[in-house]
Write a protein that holds these residues in place. Structure first.
Motif, PDB file in Angstrom:
ATOM      1  N   SER A 162     -12.763  10.446  89.197  1.00 18.91           N
ATOM      2  CA  SER A 162     -12.466  11.358  90.305  1.00 18.91           C
ATOM      3  C   SER A 162     -11.482  12.576  89.976  1.00 18.91           C
ATOM      4  O   SER A 162     -11.537  13.595  90.844  1.00 18.91           O
ATOM      5  N   GLN A 163     -10.671  12.400  89.393  1.00 20.36           N
ATOM      6  CA  GLN A 163      -9.766  13.580  89.273  1.00 20.36           C
ATOM      7  C   GLN A 163     -10.016  14.612  88.106  1.00 20.36           C
ATOM      8  O   GLN A 163      -9.638  15.646  88.185  1.00 20.36           O
ATOM      9  N   VAL A 164     -10.444  13.978  86.938  1.00 25.04           N
ATOM     10  CA  VAL A 164     -10.790  15.010  85.637  1.00 25.04           C
ATOM     11  C   VAL A 164     -12.341  15.401  86.216  1.00 25.04           C
ATOM     12  O   VAL A 164     -12.553  16.532  86.141  1.00 25.04           O
ATOM     13  N   GLY A 165     -13.087  14.562  86.434  1.00 25.91           N
ATOM     14  CA  GLY A 165     -14.602  14.841  86.729  1.00 25.91           C
ATOM     15  C   GLY A 165     -15.409  15.385  85.516  1.00 25.91           C
ATOM     16  O   GLY A 165     -15.013  15.062  84.367  1.00 25.91           O
ATOM     17  N   SER A 166     -16.567  15.741  85.841  1.00 25.05           N
ATOM     18  CA  SER A 166     -17.508  16.255  84.863  1.00 25.05           C
ATOM     19  C   SER A 166     -17.605  17.706  84.469  1.00 25.05           C
ATOM     20  O   SER A 166     -18.428  17.909  83.659  1.00 25.05           O
ATOM     21  N   ASP A 167     -16.818  18.649  85.049  1.00 23.84           N
ATOM     22  CA  ASP A 167     -16.809  19.962  84.897  1.00 23.84           C
ATOM     23  C   ASP A 167     -15.500  20.358  84.592  1.00 23.84           C
ATOM     24  O   ASP A 167     -15.316  21.811  84.843  1.00 23.84           O
ATOM     25  N   ASP A 168     -14.365  19.840  84.003  1.00 25.98           N
ATOM     26  CA  ASP A 168     -13.298  20.462  83.670  1.00 25.98           C
ATOM     27  C   ASP A 168     -13.439  21.021  82.512  1.00 25.98           C
ATOM     28  O   ASP A 168     -14.007  20.900  81.487  1.00 25.98           O
ATOM     29  N   ALA A 169     -12.629  22.530  82.573  1.00 23.88           N
ATOM     30  CA  ALA A 169     -12.477  23.284  81.550  1.00 23.88           C
ATOM     31  C   ALA A 169     -11.992  22.908  80.397  1.00 23.88           C
ATOM     32  O   ALA A 169     -12.181  23.289  79.261  1.00 23.88           O
ATOM     33  N   CYS A 170     -11.094  21.881  80.454  1.00 22.99           N
ATOM     34  CA  CYS A 170      -9.919  21.469  79.487  1.00 22.99           C
ATOM     35  C   CYS A 170     -10.453  20.071  78.727  1.00 22.99           C
ATOM     36  O   CYS A 170      -9.991  19.896  77.626  1.00 22.99           O
ATOM     37  N   VAL A 171     -10.933  19.243  79.550  1.00 24.18           N
ATOM     38  CA  VAL A 171     -10.947  17.899  79.152  1.00 24.18           C
ATOM     39  C   VAL A 171     -12.696  17.447  79.377  1.00 24.18           C
ATOM     40  O   VAL A 171     -13.119  17.647  80.471  1.00 24.18           O
ATOM     41  N   GLU A 172     -13.200  16.893  78.347  1.00 25.27           N
ATOM     42  CA  GLU A 172     -14.287  16.089  78.495  1.00 25.27           C
ATOM     43  C   GLU A 172     -13.870  14.546  78.308  1.00 25.27           C
ATOM     44  O   GLU A 172     -13.348  14.503  77.318  1.00 25.27           O
ATOM     45  N   TRP A 173     -14.910  13.715  78.623  1.00 25.68           N
ATOM     46  CA  TRP A 173     -14.259  12.368  78.496  1.00 25.68           C
ATOM     47  C   TRP A 173     -15.441  11.358  78.284  1.00 25.68           C
ATOM     48  O   TRP A 173     -16.527  11.643  78.887  1.00 25.68           O
ATOM     49  N   VAL A 174     -15.076  10.490  77.687  1.00 24.38           N
ATOM     50  CA  VAL A 174     -16.101   9.108  77.958  1.00 24.38           C
ATOM     51  C   VAL A 174     -15.142   7.920  77.924  1.00 24.38           C
ATOM     52  O   VAL A 174     -13.911   7.747  77.476  1.00 24.38           O
ATOM     53  N   ALA A 175     -15.404   6.830  78.899  1.00 22.23           N
ATOM     54  CA  ALA A 175     -14.818   5.562  78.906  1.00 22.23           C
ATOM     55  C   ALA A 175     -15.527   4.545  78.473  1.00 22.23           C
ATOM     56  O   ALA A 175     -16.526   4.337  78.935  1.00 22.23           O
ATOM     57  N   VAL A 176     -15.257   4.089  77.405  1.00 17.26           N
ATOM     58  CA  VAL A 176     -16.195   3.073  76.487  1.00 17.26           C
ATOM     59  C   VAL A 176     -15.632   1.730  77.247  1.00 17.26           C
ATOM     60  O   VAL A 176     -14.422   1.198  77.297  1.00 17.26           O
ATOM     61  N   ARG A 177     -16.679   0.833  77.559  1.00 14.03           N
ATOM     62  CA  ARG A 177     -16.522  -0.537  78.048  1.00 14.03           C
ATOM     63  C   ARG A 177     -16.937  -1.584  77.381  1.00 14.03           C
ATOM     64  O   ARG A 177     -18.416  -1.938  77.469  1.00 14.03           O
ATOM     65  N   PRO A 178     -16.385  -2.021  76.451  1.00 13.71           N
ATOM     66  CA  PRO A 178     -16.662  -3.347  75.725  1.00 13.71           C
ATOM     67  C   PRO A 178     -16.610  -4.483  76.759  1.00 13.71           C
ATOM     68  O   PRO A 178     -15.801  -4.675  77.875  1.00 13.71           O
ATOM     69  N   ASP A 179     -17.324  -5.634  76.376  1.00 14.59           N
ATOM     70  CA  ASP A 179     -17.362  -6.790  76.968  1.00 14.59           C
ATOM     71  C   ASP A 179     -16.375  -7.898  76.386  1.00 14.59           C
ATOM     72  O   ASP A 179     -15.452  -7.062  75.710  1.00 14.59           O
ATOM     73  N   SER A 180     -16.501  -9.016  76.749  1.00  9.45           N
ATOM     74  CA  SER A 180     -15.127  -9.899  75.696  1.00  9.45           C
ATOM     75  C   SER A 180     -15.097  -9.648  74.247  1.00  9.45           C
ATOM     76  O   SER A 180     -16.051  -9.748  73.603  1.00  9.45           O
ATOM     77  N   LEU A 181     -13.746  -9.208  73.951  1.00 11.47           N
ATOM     78  CA  LEU A 181     -13.608  -8.802  72.492  1.00 11.47           C
ATOM     79  C   LEU A 181     -13.448  -9.811  71.745  1.00 11.47           C
ATOM     80  O   LEU A 181     -13.022 -10.645  71.960  1.00 11.47           O
TER      81      LEU A 181
END
Length: 240
Positions: A162-181
């Motif tokens: 919601s705060q960085v979003g998909s079109d930020d000029a400085c930050v591109e991101w991925v949030a990796v979601r593993p299950d039980s480690l």
């Protein structure tokens, strides 16, 4: 390519740092326990270690550490002890995510910096309308109240969405979601999905830490993989 890793001395972070180094990348690691990282990896010419708790660093110091890095990866998590779960900082992952993204923007990079967050499949991506049963909603609501780290992970992912979003000029991101480690010695077959394919509470899968490290390293070195998952919250499962 230089990558800043926070939480690099943890169980997953150490495996990630090794895989980044093995791929020829340079790593700058901010860690509270440098001896654990050095013991696991040994000295390396492309590894520089900053002995600090990331939230204890000033904004100016964080900007300096982020400077010159094309990517930032957070493997931060709460220690599985009473103090780690219920003590301060309650918002370790969220606050580190917010401050690291702020530091990236303060450097005004000429091209977007990659930011990867290790999250959890128990944190739903509400933008995708991921379905959750009534029983699971009740259980997650109880966990949210009784286990503060879960709420912390939720807020960290929400900040990116919601705060960085998909079109930020400085930050591109991925949030990796593993299950039980789980722990494993070698990379094995794994699969990536846009959303959970099973209940993280009632029918959880397994994800080895070394596979999480491998996927995050792939995000750093394979442009096609990054393009496929940037701005998204991929779920990773071991293939049985």
């Amino acid at each position: 390519m230089r990558v800043l890793v926070v939480g690099g001395s943890g169980a997953t972070g150490r495996l990630l740092v090794r895989q980044l180094l093995d791929r020829g990348l340079s790593v700058r690691a901010i860690v509270r326990s440098p001896e654990r990282l050095i013991e696991a990896l040994g000295a390396h010419e492309r590894l520089s270690v900053v002995h600090a708790a990331v939230l204890d660093l000033s904004d100016t110091e964080l900007v300096q550490h982020v400077d010159g890095c094309e990517a930032v990866i957070s493997c931060l998590g709460h220690t599985l002890s009473f103090k780690g779960v219920y003590g301060k900082p309650r918002r370790l992952v969220t606050e580190a995510t917010r401050r690291l993204c702020k530091a990236i923007k303060a450097n005004a990079p000429k091209s977007p910096v990659k930011f990867v967050l290790m999250n959890s499949t128990g944190c739903r991506n509400h933008d995708l309308a991921e379905s959750v049963s009534l029983v699971e909603r009740c259980v997650v609501g109880l966990i949210r109240l009784l286990v503060p780290p879960h709420s912390d992970n939720e807020h960290a992912a929400k900040y990116l969405l919601s705060q960085v979003g998909s079109d930020d000029a400085c930050v591109e991101w991925v949030a990796v979601r593993p299950d039980s480690l789980i722990d494993d010695d070698v990379v094995s077959k794994y699969e990536i999905h846009p959303s959970p394919t099973r209940s993280a509470i009632l029918n959880s899968g397994k994800t080895s830490r070394i596979n999480v490290g491998h996927f995050m390293a792939e995000l750093m070195t394979d442009d096609a993989v990054w393009s496929e998952w940037k701005g998204k919250t991929p779920v990773i499962y071991n293939v049985a």
